[in-house]
Write a protein that holds these residues in place. Structure first.
Motif, PDB file in Angstrom:
ATOM      1  N   LEU A 221     -10.025   8.391   3.953  1.00 45.18           N
ATOM      2  CA  LEU A 221      -9.761   7.136   4.662  1.00 45.18           C
ATOM      3  C   LEU A 221     -11.052   6.506   5.173  1.00 45.18           C
ATOM      4  O   LEU A 221     -11.149   5.277   5.303  1.00 45.18           O
ATOM      5  CB  LEU A 221      -8.801   7.413   5.825  1.00 45.18           C
ATOM      6  N   LEU A 234      -2.310   7.118   4.310  1.00 47.82           N
ATOM      7  CA  LEU A 234      -1.669   6.945   5.621  1.00 47.82           C
ATOM      8  C   LEU A 234      -0.220   7.427   5.606  1.00 47.82           C
ATOM      9  O   LEU A 234       0.273   7.962   6.612  1.00 47.82           O
ATOM     10  CB  LEU A 234      -1.737   5.474   6.044  1.00 47.82           C
ATOM     11  N   VAL A 260      -7.801   5.725  11.626  1.00 48.13           N
ATOM     12  CA  VAL A 260      -6.418   5.244  11.485  1.00 48.13           C
ATOM     13  C   VAL A 260      -6.254   3.929  12.242  1.00 48.13           C
ATOM     14  O   VAL A 260      -5.658   2.968  11.742  1.00 48.13           O
ATOM     15  CB  VAL A 260      -5.412   6.302  11.988  1.00 48.13           C
ATOM     16  N   GLY A 275       0.076   3.526  10.104  1.00 48.71           N
ATOM     17  CA  GLY A 275      -0.936   3.807  11.114  1.00 48.71           C
ATOM     18  C   GLY A 275      -0.357   3.865  12.511  1.00 48.71           C
ATOM     19  O   GLY A 275      -0.677   4.770  13.301  1.00 48.71           O
TER      20      GLY A 275
END
Length: 350
Positions: A221, A234, A260, A275
């Motif tokens: 990520l 996610l 996130v 998220g």
């Protein structure tokens, strides 16, 4: 009448007679299409392979790979009808590493049907098939590992729940290795989709967390920009944060909360929803953890959640954002981390 003909050395000035002579000497090469391969020919190749020593088996596998690589529907249809899938599966489960890799390559090329994939996941062949693919994932080269994860993903797409629930911890370790090694974009997506398929079943979330998946996903990520990959990562983190082991691994990573939060409202609605769900899971189980609550404030989570409340008209994402803000209102309400123009978005404590 004169003309000009270009050749490799430049321009040659020729009259009509010269042009005719030039063309007469020029050989036009027209590729001859390969004749279609019939079922009888494939049956003959398979018969030779079955009755030959392993040293000759590779020759037959190369011929099958050549036929499968033609991208002809008729050739692939004949391969299926002649029993090539059964032969290749046998080679995959019983032969040495070189033959196993070649058989795996051909299996991926001929595009197995759902019924053939279902058969691979059946009780009679599942153990041997899985054992062989695990060997490839553990010791194979990058190409064969990519092919193995792609085939695994296809098999689990049609597998029965008991196969999904019974997934071994080693499988999650090997999937995590695929993500870390970045073999190819296709292999990465296959590994992510496989985790999405596996994690909701049984104790698979715990196995994935203990296998290092959370750390690998957070690292991805931090680097990834492709929308679909962000959404998959996610989604899996959301699943893994549904168990204590997953949340612990997530919070252990210094960048977990921050990255996130950063993706919310920046990638897509799906990514934003996932998220906020992740932050909601962390928030619910961190009420007494001042370190986590303080980190969420420092890395901009509070500001991002206020933005969600402000821009979202309704829906679960807005309600979850409000819930997180209310849960920690005593700590966050008077924080200088919240820009003044967003304070009006901060929900009143219930």
């Amino acid at each position: 009448m004169r003309g000009e003909v270009k050749n490799v050395t430049g321009v040659v000035d020729l009259d009509v007679t010269g042009i005719i002579n030039y063309l007469d000497q020029t050989v036009l090469i027209i590729p001859t299409p390969k004749p279609a391969v019939g079922r009888s020919q494939i049956l003959k190749i398979l018969e030779q392979a079955k009755n030959s020593p392993e040293s000759h088996q590779m020759v037959c596998l190369h011929r099958l790979k050549s036929i499968a690589g033609r991208n002809e529907i008729s050739s692939r249809t004949h391969l299926h009808a002649a029993g090539a899938v059964e032969f290749l599966t046998s080679v995959l489960t019983k032969s040495d590493a070189v033959s196993r890799d070649e058989a795996l390559s051909v299996l991926n090329q001929i595009e197995l049907s759902d019924s053939e994939l279902k058969k691979l996941s059946s009780e009679s062949s599942y153990c041997g098939f899985m054992t062989s693919l695990m060997k490839v994932l553990e010791t194979g080269n990058d190409e064969s590992r990519a092919q193995a994860i792609t085939l695994l993903k296809s098999v689990f797409d049609v597998a029965d729940p008991e196969n999904l629930i019974g997934s071994k911890p080693e499988l999650f370790k090997q999937i995590t290795r695929i993500l870390k090694d970045k073999i190819s974009p296709q292999a990465t997506k296959s590994a992510l989709k496989l985790l999405v398929e596996l994690c909701p079943w049984g104790r698979n979330r715990i196995k994935a967390a203990e296998g290092g998946a959370v750390t690998a996903l957070v690292e991805m990520l931090l680097e990834v920009s492709e929308k679909r990959v962000c959404e998959l990562v996610l989604t899996i983190l959301d699943q893994l944060c549904g168990c204590a082991e997953g949340r612990a691994e997530f919070l252990r990573h210094a960048a977990g909360v921050a990255v996130v939060s950063k993706k919310i409202l920046r990638v897509s609605r799906v990514a934003s929803e996932r998220g906020v769900r992740i932050l909601c899971s962390i928030s619910k189980h961190s009420s007494g953890n001042t370190k986590v609550v303080g980190e969420m404030m420092e890395v901009g989570v509070v500001t991002k959640l206020c933005l969600v409340v402000q821009v979202e008209r309704s829906g679960k994402m807005k309600e979850r954002a409000k819930e997180i803000l209310r849960n920690h209102s005593r700590v966050w309400k008077d924080s200088s981390c919240i820009p003044p123009h967003l304070l009006s978005s901060y929900p009143s404590p219930s």
